[in-house]
Design a protein around this motif. Structure first.
Motif, mmCIF file in Angstrom:
data_model
loop_
_atom_site.group_PDB
_atom_site.id
_atom_site.type_symbol
_atom_site.label_atom_id
_atom_site.label_comp_id
_atom_site.label_asym_id
_atom_site.label_seq_id
_atom_site.Cartn_x
_atom_site.Cartn_y
_atom_site.Cartn_z
ATOM 1 N N CYS A 57 -20.851 30.508 -2.899
ATOM 2 C CA CYS A 57 -21.606 31.733 -3.182
ATOM 3 C C CYS A 57 -23.048 31.365 -3.553
ATOM 4 N N PHE A 58 -23.950 32.300 -3.372
ATOM 5 C CA PHE A 58 -25.358 32.017 -3.647
ATOM 6 C C PHE A 58 -26.120 33.296 -3.921
ATOM 7 N N VAL A 59 -27.293 33.124 -4.494
ATOM 8 C CA VAL A 59 -28.273 34.199 -4.640
ATOM 9 C C VAL A 59 -29.549 33.688 -3.996
ATOM 10 N N GLN A 60 -30.125 34.489 -3.115
ATOM 11 C CA GLN A 60 -31.394 34.150 -2.480
ATOM 12 C C GLN A 60 -32.377 35.261 -2.799
ATOM 13 N N LEU A 61 -33.557 34.893 -3.275
ATOM 14 C CA LEU A 61 -34.526 35.908 -3.650
ATOM 15 C C LEU A 61 -35.942 35.424 -3.400
ATOM 16 N N SER A 62 -36.825 36.394 -3.291
ATOM 17 C CA SER A 62 -38.234 36.076 -3.143
ATOM 18 C C SER A 62 -38.828 35.873 -4.531
ATOM 19 N N ASP A 63 -40.109 35.605 -4.582
ATOM 20 C CA ASP A 63 -40.785 35.408 -5.863
ATOM 21 C C ASP A 63 -40.598 36.654 -6.711
ATOM 22 N N ALA A 64 -39.881 36.500 -7.810
ATOM 23 C CA ALA A 64 -39.587 37.645 -8.664
ATOM 24 C C ALA A 64 -40.389 37.604 -9.951
ATOM 25 N N ASP A 65 -41.300 36.639 -10.056
ATOM 26 C CA ASP A 65 -42.036 36.487 -11.304
ATOM 27 C C ASP A 65 -43.345 35.753 -11.038
ATOM 28 N N THR A 66 -44.376 36.481 -10.659
ATOM 29 C CA THR A 66 -45.632 35.842 -10.273
ATOM 30 C C THR A 66 -46.386 35.224 -11.443
ATOM 31 N N ASN A 67 -46.265 35.775 -12.637
ATOM 32 C CA ASN A 67 -46.947 35.200 -13.799
ATOM 33 C C ASN A 67 -46.238 33.975 -14.346
ATOM 34 N N ALA A 68 -44.917 34.010 -14.374
ATOM 35 C CA ALA A 68 -44.077 32.896 -14.815
ATOM 36 C C ALA A 68 -44.240 32.536 -16.287
ATOM 37 N N THR A 69 -44.726 33.434 -17.086
ATOM 38 C CA THR A 69 -44.802 33.187 -18.525
ATOM 39 C C THR A 69 -44.360 34.428 -19.259
ATOM 40 N N PRO A 70 -43.147 34.555 -19.734
ATOM 41 C CA PRO A 70 -42.096 33.534 -19.609
ATOM 42 C C PRO A 70 -41.473 33.535 -18.218
ATOM 43 N N THR A 71 -40.774 32.471 -17.905
ATOM 44 C CA THR A 71 -40.111 32.345 -16.610
ATOM 45 C C THR A 71 -38.901 33.276 -16.547
ATOM 46 N N PHE A 72 -38.771 34.005 -15.454
ATOM 47 C CA PHE A 72 -37.618 34.880 -15.225
ATOM 48 C C PHE A 72 -36.359 34.028 -15.081
ATOM 49 N N VAL A 73 -35.349 34.325 -15.893
ATOM 50 C CA VAL A 73 -34.088 33.592 -15.877
ATOM 51 C C VAL A 73 -32.952 34.606 -15.738
ATOM 52 N N PHE A 74 -32.019 34.343 -14.822
ATOM 53 C CA PHE A 74 -30.897 35.252 -14.619
ATOM 54 C C PHE A 74 -29.598 34.469 -14.466
ATOM 55 N N SER A 75 -28.495 35.163 -14.686
ATOM 56 C CA SER A 75 -27.162 34.621 -14.444
ATOM 57 C C SER A 75 -26.385 35.589 -13.564
ATOM 58 N N LEU A 76 -25.529 35.044 -12.710
ATOM 59 C CA LEU A 76 -24.634 35.833 -11.876
ATOM 60 C C LEU A 76 -23.238 35.684 -12.459
ATOM 61 N N ARG A 77 -22.536 36.821 -12.651
ATOM 62 C CA ARG A 77 -21.252 36.770 -13.343
ATOM 63 C C ARG A 77 -20.211 37.648 -12.653
ATOM 64 N N VAL A 78 -18.950 37.336 -12.890
ATOM 65 C CA VAL A 78 -17.846 38.223 -12.540
ATOM 66 C C VAL A 78 -17.257 38.686 -13.865
ATOM 67 N N THR A 79 -17.045 40.006 -13.995
ATOM 68 C CA THR A 79 -16.631 40.558 -15.284
ATOM 69 C C THR A 79 -15.887 41.877 -15.096
ATOM 70 N N ASN A 80 -15.166 42.266 -16.115
ATOM 71 C CA ASN A 80 -14.610 43.616 -16.183
ATOM 72 C C ASN A 80 -15.119 44.311 -17.446
ATOM 73 N N GLY A 81 -16.122 43.731 -18.076
ATOM 74 C CA GLY A 81 -16.675 44.267 -19.307
ATOM 75 C C GLY A 81 -16.043 43.647 -20.544
ATOM 76 N N VAL A 82 -14.906 42.973 -20.369
ATOM 77 C CA VAL A 82 -14.225 42.293 -21.475
ATOM 78 C C VAL A 82 -14.160 40.792 -21.194
ATOM 79 N N THR A 83 -13.600 40.445 -20.041
ATOM 80 C CA THR A 83 -13.533 39.047 -19.597
ATOM 81 C C THR A 83 -14.711 38.786 -18.678
ATOM 82 N N THR A 84 -15.490 37.767 -18.987
ATOM 83 C CA THR A 84 -16.658 37.430 -18.171
ATOM 84 C C THR A 84 -16.624 35.955 -17.806
#
Length: 133
Positions: A57-84
């Motif tokens: 699995c992967f995430v592909q994205l374009s530049d989502a943070d041109t200033n980079a201060t602070p650097t954009f940080v994300f996580s991809l998760r599988v969840t049901n709202g209780v178990t993540t």
């Protein structure tokens, strides 16, 4: 914290049947403007019982943070709202754009290889550190 639902959230992913059945799916999500603040989530797609999250699995994205201060940080998760279970942990791939796959140890990214045990799970994107712009 704000939860939003993505454009593909109601897309029906086929329920896996049998050991030899493999279903791959790709979704495309367009988010315009600044994507929230820390701890905001975007629900991308619902998962049926029996889906296993593969290491490809992967995430592909374009530049989502041109200033980079602070650097954009994300996580991809599988969840049901209780178990993540985290699939991709705290990626900075959106700073300049690119493709990110799971890269960390199983204790950090336990979503890889996880089989969804029941209906009611989804994949979401978590903002760990908000975009500067």
């Amino acid at each position: 914290m704000t939860d939003t639902t993505g454009t593909n959230y109601n897309t029906r992913i086929p329920t896996p049947v049998g050991d030899s059945n493999t279903t791959n799916f790709v979704i495309s999500e367009t988010i315009t403007g600044t994507f929230g603040i820390a701890n905001d989530t975007r629900k991308l797609v619902q998962l049926p019982k029996g889906v296993t999250i593969g290491g490809g699995c992967f995430v592909q994205l374009s530049d989502a943070d041109t200033n980079a201060t602070p650097t954009f940080v994300f996580s991809l998760r599988v969840t049901n709202g209780v178990t993540t279970k985290v699939i991709i942990h705290q990626s900075t791939a959106g700073q300049a754009g690119g493709l990110i796959r799971p890269t960390k140890i199983p204790a950090t990214e336990p979503g890889v290889g996880y089989t969804v045990p029941a209906d009611g799970y989804w994949i979401d994107l978590l903002v760990d550190t908000a975009q500067a712009t």
